[in-house]
Design a protein around this motif. Structure first.
Motif, mmCIF file in Angstrom:
data_model
loop_
_atom_site.group_PDB
_atom_site.id
_atom_site.type_symbol
_atom_site.label_atom_id
_atom_site.label_comp_id
_atom_site.label_asym_id
_atom_site.label_seq_id
_atom_site.Cartn_x
_atom_site.Cartn_y
_atom_site.Cartn_z
ATOM 1 N N GLY A 1 0.825 -1.209 0.000
ATOM 2 C CA GLY A 1 0.000 0.000 0.000
ATOM 3 C C GLY A 1 0.857 1.256 0.000
ATOM 4 N N TRP A 2 1.945 1.198 0.789
ATOM 5 C CA TRP A 2 2.843 2.341 0.872
ATOM 6 C C TRP A 2 3.461 2.644 -0.493
ATOM 7 C CZ3 TRP A 2 4.450 6.170 3.945
ATOM 8 C CH2 TRP A 2 5.728 6.692 3.780
ATOM 9 N N SER A 3 3.976 1.566 -1.149
ATOM 10 C CA SER A 3 4.613 1.802 -2.452
ATOM 11 C C SER A 3 3.583 2.236 -3.491
ATOM 12 C CB SER A 3 5.336 0.542 -2.915
ATOM 13 O OG SER A 3 4.434 -0.537 -2.961
ATOM 14 N N GLU A 4 2.356 1.649 -3.419
ATOM 15 C CA GLU A 4 1.319 2.075 -4.363
ATOM 16 C C GLU A 4 0.952 3.526 -4.112
ATOM 17 O OE1 GLU A 4 -1.993 -0.568 -4.158
ATOM 18 O OE2 GLU A 4 -0.918 -2.225 -5.105
ATOM 19 N N GLY A 5 0.848 3.885 -2.830
ATOM 20 C CA GLY A 5 0.519 5.273 -2.500
ATOM 21 C C GLY A 5 1.580 6.222 -3.011
ATOM 22 N N ILE A 6 2.862 5.826 -2.843
ATOM 23 C CA ILE A 6 3.943 6.681 -3.337
ATOM 24 C C ILE A 6 3.854 6.809 -4.853
ATOM 25 C CG2 ILE A 6 6.432 6.696 -3.708
ATOM 26 C CD1 ILE A 6 6.839 6.033 -0.859
ATOM 27 N N VAL A 7 3.576 5.669 -5.523
ATOM 28 C CA VAL A 7 3.452 5.717 -6.987
ATOM 29 C C VAL A 7 2.327 6.668 -7.378
ATOM 30 C CG1 VAL A 7 2.756 4.355 -8.991
ATOM 31 C CG2 VAL A 7 4.487 3.470 -7.413
ATOM 32 N N HIS A 8 1.160 6.524 -6.737
ATOM 33 C CA HIS A 8 0.024 7.395 -7.056
ATOM 34 C C HIS A 8 0.371 8.843 -6.756
ATOM 35 C CE1 HIS A 8 -3.027 4.552 -8.220
ATOM 36 N NE2 HIS A 8 -2.779 3.784 -7.171
ATOM 37 N N TRP A 9 1.015 9.051 -5.632
ATOM 38 C CA TRP A 9 1.357 10.406 -5.219
ATOM 39 C C TRP A 9 2.329 11.024 -6.223
ATOM 40 C CZ3 TRP A 9 6.011 12.588 -3.689
ATOM 41 C CH2 TRP A 9 5.917 13.828 -3.054
ATOM 42 N N ARG A 10 3.329 10.210 -6.650
ATOM 43 C CA ARG A 10 4.296 10.731 -7.625
ATOM 44 C C ARG A 10 3.605 11.066 -8.946
ATOM 45 N NH1 ARG A 10 9.224 6.699 -6.755
ATOM 46 N NH2 ARG A 10 10.316 7.787 -5.080
ATOM 47 N N ARG A 11 2.691 10.138 -9.368
ATOM 48 C CA ARG A 11 1.993 10.355 -10.629
ATOM 49 C C ARG A 11 1.166 11.636 -10.534
ATOM 50 N NH1 ARG A 11 -1.216 5.480 -11.588
ATOM 51 N NH2 ARG A 11 0.761 4.443 -11.957
ATOM 52 N N GLY A 12 0.438 11.742 -9.431
ATOM 53 C CA GLY A 12 -0.383 12.939 -9.243
ATOM 54 C C GLY A 12 0.480 14.191 -9.169
ATOM 55 N N TRP A 13 1.605 14.063 -8.479
ATOM 56 C CA TRP A 13 2.497 15.201 -8.325
ATOM 57 C C TRP A 13 3.047 15.645 -9.678
ATOM 58 C CZ3 TRP A 13 4.227 18.812 -5.108
ATOM 59 C CH2 TRP A 13 5.502 19.349 -5.301
ATOM 60 N N SER A 14 3.470 14.674 -10.492
ATOM 61 C CA SER A 14 4.025 15.045 -11.802
ATOM 62 C C SER A 14 2.922 15.625 -12.690
ATOM 63 C CB SER A 14 4.662 13.832 -12.468
ATOM 64 O OG SER A 14 3.714 12.796 -12.573
ATOM 65 N N GLU A 15 1.688 15.075 -12.586
ATOM 66 C CA GLU A 15 0.589 15.623 -13.384
ATOM 67 C C GLU A 15 0.292 17.054 -12.948
ATOM 68 O OE1 GLU A 15 -2.698 12.966 -13.040
ATOM 69 O OE2 GLU A 15 -1.771 11.413 -14.277
ATOM 70 N N ARG A 16 0.291 17.265 -11.635
ATOM 71 C CA ARG A 16 0.014 18.593 -11.119
ATOM 72 C C ARG A 16 1.105 19.571 -11.581
ATOM 73 N NH1 ARG A 16 -0.092 17.768 -5.529
ATOM 74 N NH2 ARG A 16 -1.822 16.335 -5.868
#
Length: 122
Positions: free
Chosen positions: A89-104
């Protein structure tokens, strides 16, 4: 005559003495055997009781030990699974967060940099 009578008396006394001795010896022997048998059976009873108690204690301890061990195994398994889930969950959250961060960041970059260029170009 006196001599032969003496021998006869002696023989009679001897045989009577042996008879008495045999009776007493047999009686004592049988009493001894009875006592020995009684003691033996008591000893066997005590031994059996102690043995069964020992087996009962051993079984109880064994089953408690197995239950305890199973609990530890389950606990470890659950703990490992929990850590694995948490890591996933932690790694998935980081992946999602990174994806969202780069999109933002891309959105921000477009709104700040690209849009004025397009306006200027038009």
């Amino acid at each position: 005559r006196g001599w032969s009578e003496g021998i006869a008396h002696w023989r009679r006394g001897w045989s009577e003495g042996i008879a008495h001795w045999r009776v007493h010896w047999r009686r004592g022997w049988s009493k001894g055997i009875v006592h020995w048998r009684r003691g033996w059976s008591k000893g066997i009873v005590h031994w059996r009781r102690g043995w069964s108690k020992g087996i009962a204690h051993w079984r109880r301890g064994w089953s408690e030990g197995i239950a305890h061990w199973k609990g530890i195994v389950h606990w470890r398994r659950g703990w490992n699974e929990g850590i694995a889930h948490w890591r996933r969950g932690w790694s998935e959250g980081i992946v999602h967060w990174r994806r969202g961060w780069s999109e933002r960041r891309a959105d921000l970059w477009q709104s700040r940099v690209a849009r004025p260029f397009s306006l200027m170009a038009s």
